[in-house]
Write an enzyme that holds these catalytic residues in place. Structure first.
Site, PDB file in Angstrom:
ATOM      1  N   SER A 174      50.829  79.765 -33.483  1.00 50.97           N
ATOM      2  CA  SER A 174      51.635  80.170 -34.626  1.00 50.97           C
ATOM      3  C   SER A 174      51.031  79.609 -35.919  1.00 50.97           C
ATOM      4  O   SER A 174      49.923  79.975 -36.286  1.00 50.97           O
ATOM      5  CB  SER A 174      53.082  79.741 -34.416  1.00 50.97           C
ATOM      6  OG  SER A 174      53.931  80.319 -35.366  1.00 50.97           O
ATOM      7  N   ALA A 175      51.723  78.707 -36.606  1.00 56.73           N
ATOM      8  CA  ALA A 175      51.170  78.115 -37.824  1.00 56.73           C
ATOM      9  C   ALA A 175      49.823  77.449 -37.556  1.00 56.73           C
ATOM     10  O   ALA A 175      48.937  77.443 -38.426  1.00 56.73           O
ATOM     11  CB  ALA A 175      52.146  77.093 -38.401  1.00 56.73           C
ATOM     12  N   GLU A 185      53.262  88.566 -29.836  1.00 57.92           N
ATOM     13  CA  GLU A 185      53.675  87.430 -29.022  1.00 57.92           C
ATOM     14  C   GLU A 185      53.218  87.594 -27.572  1.00 57.92           C
ATOM     15  O   GLU A 185      53.155  88.697 -27.041  1.00 57.92           O
ATOM     16  CB  GLU A 185      55.189  87.255 -29.099  1.00 57.92           C
ATOM     17  CG  GLU A 185      55.652  86.828 -30.473  1.00 57.92           C
ATOM     18  CD  GLU A 185      57.095  86.381 -30.504  1.00 57.92           C
ATOM     19  OE1 GLU A 185      57.843  86.708 -29.561  1.00 57.92           O
ATOM     20  OE2 GLU A 185      57.469  85.692 -31.473  1.00 57.92           O
ATOM     21  N   HIS A 189      52.891  86.338 -34.284  1.00 60.11           N
ATOM     22  CA  HIS A 189      54.227  86.900 -34.012  1.00 60.11           C
ATOM     23  C   HIS A 189      54.319  88.346 -34.519  1.00 60.11           C
ATOM     24  O   HIS A 189      55.422  88.815 -34.829  1.00 60.11           O
ATOM     25  CB  HIS A 189      55.342  86.088 -34.689  1.00 60.11           C
ATOM     26  CG  HIS A 189      55.396  84.639 -34.340  1.00 60.11           C
ATOM     27  ND1 HIS A 189      56.072  84.162 -33.239  1.00 60.11           N
ATOM     28  CD2 HIS A 189      54.873  83.558 -34.962  1.00 60.11           C
ATOM     29  CE1 HIS A 189      55.962  82.832 -33.203  1.00 60.11           C
ATOM     30  NE2 HIS A 189      55.229  82.461 -34.225  1.00 60.11           N
ATOM     31  N   GLY A 220      55.367  75.931 -36.526  1.00 59.59           N
ATOM     32  CA  GLY A 220      56.480  75.492 -37.349  1.00 59.59           C
ATOM     33  C   GLY A 220      56.356  76.173 -38.698  1.00 59.59           C
ATOM     34  O   GLY A 220      56.131  77.381 -38.764  1.00 59.59           O
TER      35      GLY A 220
END
Length: 235
Positions: A121-122, A193, A158, A89
């Site tokens: 991700s985060a 990714e 990413h 997020g």
């Protein structure tokens, strides 16, 4: 220390957390674990809904998920967790809330003590010394950019080489090279990714079909594939 650091939760056209679910299963093992989920990066999704999405996928692979936002004592929840899971997020909101709840040191100590950690991700960003190689907008201001510092290098999740026709702004590589101008001692790994790092004590490997892009100050970026021994970056 055991880490599964995933670049992205979902590949285009696939269900949420579908592509990495078996990697997560293999990483966590056959014994059913009580996984503590940290949903703080969720901005346009409620923490309840975020928990439900993750719980559904983890139940498929034989593990239980409970979100930390239900706990009246987050520190006790961390202490009792059998695995820690941090979703993606917005990294700035994620680290702000982690800091406000006083979770940096407790999570770090728990993971260094052997509790498995899964992040995407985060959630991968916050394993780094800082969050300064995130792609996210600073929608909130944390007390600092300092993160869990579980690994001694920076991840750019990413990571993409894309430079769309007509785009006049900086590429991702440009941004990372700017970062290294200001932080010349750091190493940045661009994790594309569909890829992830697995850390098992002092060993680190890459899972995924795409290479990692290595960035260092005043050096030409290098592509590293699965054959490379990524353990060197843990030293």
């Amino acid at each position: 220390m055991r880490l599964l650091l995933i670049s992205n939760s979902t590949n285009a056209g696939e269900a949420y957390l579908d592509y990495p679910k078996y990697n997560i299963r293999d990483f966590l093992g056959e014994k059913r674990l009580r996984c503590l989920f940290i949903p703080y990066a969720g901005v346009t999704i409620s923490f309840d809904d975020y928990e439900a999405r993750v719980k559904e996928r983890f139940s498929e692979i034989g593990h239980d998920v409970t979100s930390i936002h239900h706990s009246s004592d987050p520190l006790e929840a961390v202490k009792n967790a059998e695995a820690i899971v941090v979703g993606g997020g917005n990294t700035f909101q994620l680290i702000k809330l982690i800091q406000e709840f006083g979770l940096i040191d407790p999570v770090r100590e728990k993971v260094l003590g052997g509790t498995p950690f899964v992040g995407w991700s985060a959630g991968s960003n916050v394993c780094c010394p800082s969050i300064r190689t995130t792609n996210d907008m600073p929608i909130l201001e944390p007390e600092s950019f300092n993160a869990f510092n579980l690994i001694p290098f920076q991840i750019n999740p990413h990571y993409t080489d894309l430079n769309p026709p007509g785009h006049a702004g900086e590429t991702r590589e440009d941004r990372i090279m700017e970062y290294l101008e200001a932080n010349p001692e750091d190493t940045v790994l661009g994790l594309r990714e569909g890829c992830m790092f697995i850390v098992e004590e002092k060993q680190m490997s890459l899972v995924g079909k795409k290479p990692v892009r290595l960035f260092r100050f005043q050096q030409t970026p290098v592509e590293l594939d699965q054959e490379h021994d990524f353990s060197e970056f843990l030293k």
